[in-house]
Each structure stands twice: as C-alpha cells, then as structure tokens.
Design a protein around this motif. Structure first.
Motif, PDB file in Angstrom:
ATOM      1  N   SER A   1      -4.816  10.820  -6.497  1.00 49.32           N
ATOM      2  CA  SER A   1      -3.951   9.634  -6.677  1.00 49.32           C
ATOM      3  C   SER A   1      -5.122   8.444  -6.968  1.00 49.32           C
ATOM      4  O   SER A   1      -4.757   7.859  -7.755  1.00 49.32           O
ATOM      5  CB  SER A   1      -3.357   9.497  -5.130  1.00 49.32           C
ATOM      6  OG  SER A   1      -2.576   8.228  -5.529  1.00 49.32           O
ATOM      7  N   VAL A   2      -5.939   8.274  -6.132  1.00 51.06           N
ATOM      8  CA  VAL A   2      -6.935   7.148  -6.427  1.00 51.06           C
ATOM      9  C   VAL A   2      -7.519   7.297  -7.698  1.00 51.06           C
ATOM     10  O   VAL A   2      -7.548   6.435  -8.478  1.00 51.06           O
ATOM     11  CB  VAL A   2      -7.940   6.974  -5.285  1.00 51.06           C
ATOM     12  CG1 VAL A   2      -8.964   5.937  -5.673  1.00 51.06           C
ATOM     13  CG2 VAL A   2      -7.456   6.713  -3.624  1.00 51.06           C
TER      14      VAL A   2
ATOM     15  N   LEU B   1       2.332  11.199 -16.101  1.00 51.28           N
ATOM     16  CA  LEU B   1       1.306  10.877 -17.189  1.00 51.28           C
ATOM     17  C   LEU B   1       0.710  11.938 -17.509  1.00 51.28           C
ATOM     18  O   LEU B   1       0.120  12.102 -18.830  1.00 51.28           O
ATOM     19  CB  LEU B   1       0.237   9.748 -16.389  1.00 51.28           C
ATOM     20  CG  LEU B   1       0.726   8.363 -16.207  1.00 51.28           C
ATOM     21  CD1 LEU B   1      -0.231   7.521 -15.223  1.00 51.28           C
ATOM     22  CD2 LEU B   1       0.856   7.719 -17.343  1.00 51.28           C
ATOM     23  N   PHE B   2       0.415  12.951 -16.589  1.00 51.37           N
ATOM     24  CA  PHE B   2      -0.227  14.286 -17.009  1.00 51.37           C
ATOM     25  C   PHE B   2       0.494  15.128 -17.809  1.00 51.37           C
ATOM     26  O   PHE B   2       0.063  15.507 -19.186  1.00 51.37           O
ATOM     27  CB  PHE B   2      -0.474  14.990 -15.473  1.00 51.37           C
ATOM     28  CG  PHE B   2      -1.252  16.342 -15.944  1.00 51.37           C
ATOM     29  CD1 PHE B   2      -2.574  16.370 -16.375  1.00 51.37           C
ATOM     30  CD2 PHE B   2      -0.300  17.644 -16.146  1.00 51.37           C
ATOM     31  CE1 PHE B   2      -3.140  17.679 -16.526  1.00 51.37           C
ATOM     32  CE2 PHE B   2      -0.990  18.774 -16.473  1.00 51.37           C
ATOM     33  CZ  PHE B   2      -2.258  18.703 -16.696  1.00 51.37           C
TER      34      PHE B   2
ATOM     35  N   LYS C   1       0.983  -1.278   0.126  1.00 49.71           N
ATOM     36  CA  LYS C   1      -0.013   0.015   0.089  1.00 49.71           C
ATOM     37  C   LYS C   1       0.901   1.088  -0.123  1.00 49.71           C
ATOM     38  O   LYS C   1       0.637   2.043  -0.883  1.00 49.71           O
ATOM     39  CB  LYS C   1      -0.767  -0.180   1.297  1.00 49.71           C
ATOM     40  CG  LYS C   1      -1.712   1.341   1.681  1.00 49.71           C
ATOM     41  CD  LYS C   1      -2.496   1.824   0.442  1.00 49.71           C
ATOM     42  CE  LYS C   1      -3.617   2.810   1.144  1.00 49.71           C
ATOM     43  NZ  LYS C   1      -2.957   4.041   1.026  1.00 49.71           N
ATOM     44  N   GLU C   2       1.878   1.310   0.767  1.00 45.09           N
ATOM     45  CA  GLU C   2       2.713   2.700   1.011  1.00 45.09           C
ATOM     46  C   GLU C   2       3.556   2.474  -0.099  1.00 45.09           C
ATOM     47  O   GLU C   2       3.864   3.990  -0.636  1.00 45.09           O
ATOM     48  CB  GLU C   2       3.444   2.618   2.416  1.00 45.09           C
ATOM     49  CG  GLU C   2       2.576   2.583   3.470  1.00 45.09           C
ATOM     50  CD  GLU C   2       2.992   2.579   5.093  1.00 45.09           C
ATOM     51  OE1 GLU C   2       4.378   2.582   5.083  1.00 45.09           O
ATOM     52  OE2 GLU C   2       2.351   2.838   6.090  1.00 45.09           O
ATOM     53  N   THR C   3       4.253   1.362  -0.684  1.00 43.88           N
ATOM     54  CA  THR C   3       5.039   1.514  -1.902  1.00 43.88           C
ATOM     55  C   THR C   3       4.323   2.279  -2.988  1.00 43.88           C
ATOM     56  O   THR C   3       4.629   2.971  -3.885  1.00 43.88           O
ATOM     57  CB  THR C   3       5.621   0.326  -2.267  1.00 43.88           C
ATOM     58  OG1 THR C   3       6.419  -0.137  -1.054  1.00 43.88           O
ATOM     59  CG2 THR C   3       6.405   0.320  -3.431  1.00 43.88           C
ATOM     60  N   SER C   4       2.898   1.549  -3.248  1.00 48.00           N
ATOM     61  CA  SER C   4       2.111   2.240  -4.345  1.00 48.00           C
ATOM     62  C   SER C   4       1.586   3.694  -4.011  1.00 48.00           C
ATOM     63  O   SER C   4       1.936   4.412  -5.211  1.00 48.00           O
ATOM     64  CB  SER C   4       0.635   1.459  -4.249  1.00 48.00           C
ATOM     65  OG  SER C   4      -0.332   1.761  -5.242  1.00 48.00           O
ATOM     66  N   ASP C   5       1.407   4.142  -2.917  1.00 38.10           N
ATOM     67  CA  ASP C   5       1.200   5.539  -2.548  1.00 38.10           C
ATOM     68  C   ASP C   5       2.478   6.390  -2.996  1.00 38.10           C
ATOM     69  O   ASP C   5       2.277   7.366  -3.837  1.00 38.10           O
ATOM     70  CB  ASP C   5       0.696   5.569  -1.310  1.00 38.10           C
ATOM     71  CG  ASP C   5      -0.599   5.201  -0.907  1.00 38.10           C
ATOM     72  OD1 ASP C   5      -1.347   4.643  -1.945  1.00 38.10           O
ATOM     73  OD2 ASP C   5      -0.993   4.981   0.357  1.00 38.10           O
ATOM     74  N   PHE C   6       3.682   5.877  -2.582  1.00 32.50           N
ATOM     75  CA  PHE C   6       4.905   6.507  -2.897  1.00 32.50           C
ATOM     76  C   PHE C   6       5.032   6.743  -4.400  1.00 32.50           C
ATOM     77  O   PHE C   6       5.413   7.914  -4.868  1.00 32.50           O
ATOM     78  CB  PHE C   6       5.972   6.104  -2.269  1.00 32.50           C
ATOM     79  CG  PHE C   6       7.220   6.556  -2.529  1.00 32.50           C
ATOM     80  CD1 PHE C   6       7.497   7.764  -2.078  1.00 32.50           C
ATOM     81  CD2 PHE C   6       8.120   5.887  -3.459  1.00 32.50           C
ATOM     82  CE1 PHE C   6       8.953   8.263  -2.425  1.00 32.50           C
ATOM     83  CE2 PHE C   6       9.350   6.500  -3.666  1.00 32.50           C
ATOM     84  CZ  PHE C   6       9.537   7.785  -3.302  1.00 32.50           C
ATOM     85  N   MET C   7       4.829   5.723  -5.149  1.00 27.58           N
ATOM     86  CA  MET C   7       5.012   5.605  -6.566  1.00 27.58           C
ATOM     87  C   MET C   7       4.256   6.542  -7.401  1.00 27.58           C
ATOM     88  O   MET C   7       4.587   7.038  -8.157  1.00 27.58           O
ATOM     89  CB  MET C   7       5.148   4.227  -7.067  1.00 27.58           C
ATOM     90  CG  MET C   7       6.401   3.481  -6.370  1.00 27.58           C
ATOM     91  SD  MET C   7       6.324   1.850  -7.139  1.00 27.58           S
ATOM     92  CE  MET C   7       6.637   2.000  -8.924  1.00 27.58           C
ATOM     93  N   TRP C   8       2.780   6.529  -6.808  1.00 30.51           N
ATOM     94  CA  TRP C   8       1.744   7.219  -7.772  1.00 30.51           C
ATOM     95  C   TRP C   8       1.583   8.649  -7.422  1.00 30.51           C
ATOM     96  O   TRP C   8       1.275   9.413  -8.471  1.00 30.51           O
ATOM     97  CB  TRP C   8       0.567   6.348  -7.571  1.00 30.51           C
ATOM     98  CG  TRP C   8       0.487   5.237  -8.651  1.00 30.51           C
ATOM     99  CD1 TRP C   8       0.697   3.872  -8.151  1.00 30.51           C
ATOM    100  CD2 TRP C   8       0.232   5.217  -9.976  1.00 30.51           C
ATOM    101  NE1 TRP C   8       0.646   3.004  -9.404  1.00 30.51           N
ATOM    102  CE2 TRP C   8       0.278   3.733 -10.323  1.00 30.51           C
ATOM    103  CE3 TRP C   8      -0.124   6.185 -10.746  1.00 30.51           C
ATOM    104  CZ2 TRP C   8       0.110   3.656 -11.563  1.00 30.51           C
ATOM    105  CZ3 TRP C   8      -0.215   5.877 -12.006  1.00 30.51           C
ATOM    106  CH2 TRP C   8       0.048   4.404 -12.693  1.00 30.51           C
ATOM    107  N   PHE C   9       1.953   9.228  -6.420  1.00 34.11           N
ATOM    108  CA  PHE C   9       1.707  10.633  -6.057  1.00 34.11           C
ATOM    109  C   PHE C   9       2.800  10.973  -5.374  1.00 34.11           C
ATOM    110  O   PHE C   9       3.262  10.596  -4.363  1.00 34.11           O
ATOM    111  CB  PHE C   9       0.570  10.712  -5.203  1.00 34.11           C
ATOM    112  CG  PHE C   9      -0.010  12.267  -5.179  1.00 34.11           C
ATOM    113  CD1 PHE C   9      -1.081  12.415  -6.247  1.00 34.11           C
ATOM    114  CD2 PHE C   9       0.345  13.036  -4.450  1.00 34.11           C
ATOM    115  CE1 PHE C   9      -1.613  13.850  -6.328  1.00 34.11           C
ATOM    116  CE2 PHE C   9      -0.009  14.445  -4.638  1.00 34.11           C
ATOM    117  CZ  PHE C   9      -0.892  14.679  -5.528  1.00 34.11           C
ATOM    118  N   PRO C  10       3.426  12.057  -5.937  1.00 33.33           N
ATOM    119  CA  PRO C  10       3.175  12.683  -7.319  1.00 33.33           C
ATOM    120  C   PRO C  10       3.871  12.254  -8.536  1.00 33.33           C
ATOM    121  O   PRO C  10       3.379  12.604  -9.575  1.00 33.33           O
ATOM    122  CB  PRO C  10       3.416  14.240  -7.060  1.00 33.33           C
ATOM    123  CG  PRO C  10       4.833  14.012  -6.303  1.00 33.33           C
ATOM    124  CD  PRO C  10       4.640  12.865  -5.331  1.00 33.33           C
ATOM    125  N   LEU C  11       4.818  11.286  -8.425  1.00 30.58           N
ATOM    126  CA  LEU C  11       5.488  10.896  -9.490  1.00 30.58           C
ATOM    127  C   LEU C  11       4.858  10.436 -10.775  1.00 30.58           C
ATOM    128  O   LEU C  11       4.890  11.142 -11.682  1.00 30.58           O
ATOM    129  CB  LEU C  11       6.783   9.911  -9.127  1.00 30.58           C
ATOM    130  CG  LEU C  11       7.411   9.264 -10.163  1.00 30.58           C
ATOM    131  CD1 LEU C  11       8.373  10.500 -10.459  1.00 30.58           C
ATOM    132  CD2 LEU C  11       8.387   8.040  -9.503  1.00 30.58           C
TER     133      LEU C  11
END
Length: 557
Positions: A388-389, A137-138, A122-132
């Motif tokens: 993020s979600v 992608l944006f 969970k925390e790895t996923s959060d770290f990778m996705w927001f904001p990187l």
C-alpha cells in the motif's frame, strides 16, 4: 568435544529460559479522558530508558494493547497517533521488577482537533488505497501494457531518443499547433513529477513500509509507463483551444469528449477537474512541497520557515504569472540540471558503499515479499502495508494514473498523439526507475533504514531527514545537497502543479479564474511552508486522498 558443545547449547537454553522467567507482560486499555470510552486509533509505544529503540503495540478495536516478554527495567509508555504524540496524551514512566508478571495499565488520552483530523485522513487514505486503488491501477496498467504490446519495452529506446533530440534543440515541431515544444511539455510534466516525492516520499515509504516498499514503486512504475503513454496520447487527441488561443487538455477533456454516455462524460470531466484543483491548492501539489522545502532548510541551515516560504512565494510567482510558456522555458533548463545534480550526489554515496550493493538489493527484495513483519517484530510493517505504501508513494512520485501529465502534453506543439505518448512515457521511467532508485539505494546501502520507526529506532528518521542522514553518512556536506535538491525539486513541482490546477479550474469556470487562482496558489504555498509540528502528515494524507479521487475518473475515462 560433543559433550562440550551439548553443554554450551544447554547453557544457552538455560539462560534464555531464565530471561523469560524474568520477563513480564504489560497490557491494558487506552481511554478517552472526556468520554471515558476506549480509544481505538494508533499505537502504544514502550521505550526503555536510555535506549535507542522502542516497542509498539497496535491499539485494537476495543482499545486494548499488549506487550509480551518485556525484560526488567524502567520504561516510558505513551500513546502514539500515527507518528504524532498528542499533547493531551499521558506519558507514564514505569518500572518492571522481579515481582511483576503482568502489569495492567490504563492510559488516558484527550485527542485534539488536529489529532482527530490526522486519524480521519490517515484511515480514509488507507481505506481508499488498499485494496481499491491498488487493484484498479494494477489492472489498468496491465491491460494497457497488453493492449500496447509492452510499449514500455518496445519503444523505450525510441522515446529516449526523442527526448534527447528535444534536449539538443533538434526537434522539428516549431510549425505545428501548440504552445510549447514536446520536450518542454515533458520537462513541465517532469517538473511536477520529480519533486519532494522522490526525496521525502520515497524516504517516508521506507520509514513506514520498510525497505521493500520501493519494489512496489518499481513494479507499478513499469506498468505505469503504459498508463502514462495512454495519458499523453489522449491529452493531445482530445485537446481544445481556449479563448486565449492556448491549448487545453487532460482527463477532463478526454472524459468529456471521449465517453459516449453524455451524462457520465460530463460528470467524470467535472469530477476530475474538482479533485485536480483541490490537490493543486491544498494537497501534494502545493502545501506539501513548500513545507518539505521549509523543513529541510530549517533543519540544515536554521532558516526560519517564514523566510523560506517568502522566497518560494516570490520565485514561484515570478514564473507562473507568465503562464505555460514561461513555465516551459524555466522547466526545460531547471529539470535536467537538478536531476543531474542529485544524480551525481547519489552516485558518490553508492560508490562509497559499492561492496554493500548486493546486500542492499537482497534486503530490499526480501522485505518487499516477506509476509512476516519487517523490523524484527519490534514494530514492523505487514506485506499489506508495504504494498500500500509503495504504490501510494510511487503514484505520488511518478503520477502514472493521475492523468496530470496529459495536461502538460496537451500544450505541446504536435499533431501526432502517439509521439506525445512515447515522450510522456519517459517521465515515469526517469522518475521511478532512475531517481527513486537512487534515493532507495542511498538509504538502504548506508544502513540508515535501520534508524526508522518501522525498525523501532528512537530516532524515527523519515522524510527528507532520512535521505539527508544517508548523504551525511558519506559526504560531510551531504545534508546540504539534499537541502538544495529538495528546494529545486519542490520548486519545479510547484510550477508544474500550478499549471495543472489552472487548467482544472479553467475547465470549470473558464479563463477568468486563472489570475485569481495563481494568486491563491502562491498564498497557500506560503501558508504550507509555515505549518509545523507532529501533524505535518495530514497534508500528505490529504494529498493521498485527493490523488485517489483524481485517479478514479482518469482510469474510467
């Protein structure tokens, strides 16, 4: 008259003041039983006995938690690790009396191995996705939108006409080089794209990020259409013919043959292939899908998990062992049918609540851009969480930026990369701006979003159960529609992602790996269908991580 109004207002303030005088503060620390050290993950939940809501306090970096202005009464207090209540956690019943101003309570927890895996993923996923990944992608989506001069607007009608011609068998690509028609390639890509991410994924986004999360799906879906165009274009532009005479393409090939720096090209191609194969075997392309299918059939019909797993094992195996031509043939018949089936059911739900439609959109957009927490402060979702979600679940659903659609498009009979780019682009439009919108509206317009944990509801509805509850609120057999849709969506996704993984591993090991891979794929989907318990989200978090690893080399390429 004015005196009466003033008296009433004074009385209200007086009552409010007394209620706060009778309120208490609950605070304390969460410690690991074995180590005696503060535990710093998850939340502490406080639920009034006999009530259908709960309060949440995030555990801070020192292991502390705090609840303020809690009224008199009896409560249950326990530790929650990202929606999983650990077996080694303490559930304490407490009572707040008039004498209590502050209660200081130390809670103890013994996290299991699965608890630790859940926290890590969970925390790895959060770290990778927001904001990187959100920012990457944006930026790539905006850049491609500008470079193509808003191709998702200029050529949308043309691309939809191409798809319609393919559906009506008026496509004239039979004599061109490739394995399947461009329409069949799109249906294969849509088979992988329109999956339980549209049912479970959207519902999970709303359950964890609030009703505003889908807005960020739409925003990234719109700019992602330009990204998907580029992927379809490059998939055909850099494809090759393998030893079996079949077309092979995708990000690993346009990285390998498109990047001028040879070392970087080899690394990026191999990196994508490894991450893609991992996702297809262990992530959202396999085990998460079969698990969602088994879960909803068990919930709606009482079908044992193993039985659903066996049926899916048999049905998927019968198709994938025939290769891309059989996958394409099944997909071009299955995908339109299942989308129309779900479309019809969703329209009934929306039609029955049509007067609530303006209010539903107001709720969605207000929640999407509100800095304050959603859920009246009980639990809530920050703006960061909403974005993020929304982006994560949106990417899981439409796959723009993953590069997966390029693999399917590379198999199509075509000599015009631009044409394939346009056809690929419609996949994101159909998936995100049509199917995801239907799921969002059914959940919000029926008010079922209020029964999620983000609003403090004890039901804590999420995943396919949330979507099924929305359908059940209008149609007596609505849950059955979701069960069947989930099965069809998941089945089609398994077919598409099996092919993606096959091509990724073929890039690494050659064609000799294809048959062993297909066997491993169907065995793992059977295992995935039988995973139960509160740690199911591990599979989705692993998928999020793998998706991020897939997206990065694709974006760079």
């Amino acid at each position: 008259m004015k005196k009466k109004v003033s008296a009433i207002i004074f009385l209200i303030f007086l009552i409010s003041g007394f209620s706060y005088l009778n309120a208490a503060e609950i605070k304390g620390q969460v410690n690991e039983t074995t180590k005696g050290e503060p535990y710093t993950h998850g939340s502490v939940l406080l639920e009034p006995l006999g009530m259908e809501y709960r309060f949440e306090s995030k555990i801070d970096k020192q292991g502390n938690y705090t609840f303020q202005n809690i009224e008199l009464g009896k409560y249950i207090l326990w530790v929650d690790i990202y929606s999983a209540t650990p077996a080694g956690g303490e559930r304490r019943e407490i009572e707040i009396t008039e004498e209590d101003e502050t209660l200081e309570l130390i809670l103890f927890i013994t996290p299991s191995l699965l608890d630790k895996v859940l926290v890590f993923t969970k925390e790895t996923s959060d770290f990778m996705w927001f904001p990187l990944m959100v920012v990457l992608l944006f930026l790539i989506g905006v850049m491609l939108t500008v470079l193509t001069r808003f191709i998702q607007v200029r050529r949308l009608i043309l691309s939809l006409k191409m798809v319609l011609r393919g559906a009506m068998r008026k496509d004239k690509s039979e004599k061109e080089e490739g394995d399947i028609s461009p329409y069949a390639a799109l249906m294969t890509a849509l088979a992988a794209t329109v999956g339980n991410g549209n049912l479970a994924g959207v519902a999970t986004a709303i359950a964890t990020g609030g009703p505003g999360a889908p807005v960020w799906m739409w925003i990234f879906g719109f700019i992602g259409m330009a990204t998907k165009y580029a992927e379809g274009f490059l998939g055909v532009r850099f494809r090759i013919k393998n030893k079996r005479g079949e077309m092979s393409g995708g990000p690993m090939y346009y990285a390998r043959h498109g990047i001028k720096n040879v070392k970087l090209a080899k690394f990026m191609g191999m990196f994508f292939a490894i991450c893609g194969a991992f996702t297809c075997l262990f992530g959202t392309g396999n085990m998460a899908q079969s698990n969602s299918m088994a879960l909803v059939f068990n919930d709606q019909f009482g079908v044992p998990f193993w039985l659903t797993g066996f049926v899916v094992f048999t049905m998927v195996g019968a198709v994938i062992l025939g290769g891309i031509k059989r996958i394409g043939a099944v997909s071009e018949r299955l995908v339109p049918t299942m989308i129309l089936f779900y479309f019809g059911g969703a329209l009934v739900i929306i039609g029955a609540n049509i007067l609530n439609l303006p209010e539903a959109f107001a709720v969605i957009f207000k929640a999407a851009f509100s800095v304050k927490a959603v859920g009246g402060g009980m639990v809530g979702a920050s703006l960061r969480m909403v974005i993020s979600v929304g982006v994560r679940r949106g990417l899981l659903s439409n796959e723009s930026g993953l590069g997966s659609a390029a693999i399917a498009q590379s198999a199509s009979r075509s000599s015009d990369p631009s044409r394939n780019g346009l056809i690929a682009m419609t996949g994101t439009f159909i998936d995100t701006l049509v199917v995801n919108t239907l799921t969002t509206l059914t959940i919000v317009i029926t008010g079922m979003y209020l029964k999620t944990s983000v609003f403090g509801a004890s039901e804590g509805l999420t995943s396919t159960k949330l979507t099924a509850a929305a359908f059940d609120s209008v149609i007596p057999f609505g849950g059955y529609i979701i069960a069947l849709s989930s099965f069809l969506f998941g089945y089609s996704t398994l077919l598409g992602w099996c092919y993606y993984g096959e091509k990724c591993l073929e890039y690494i090991f050659g064609v000799r790996i294809i048959f062993p891979y297909r066997i491993a794929f169907i065995v793992l989907l059977f295992i995935g269908a039988n995973i139960q318990g509160p740690h199911l989200n591990i599979v989705w978090y692993i998928g999020d991580i793998a998706n991020a690893f897939m997206a990065f080399p694709n974006i760079v390429s």
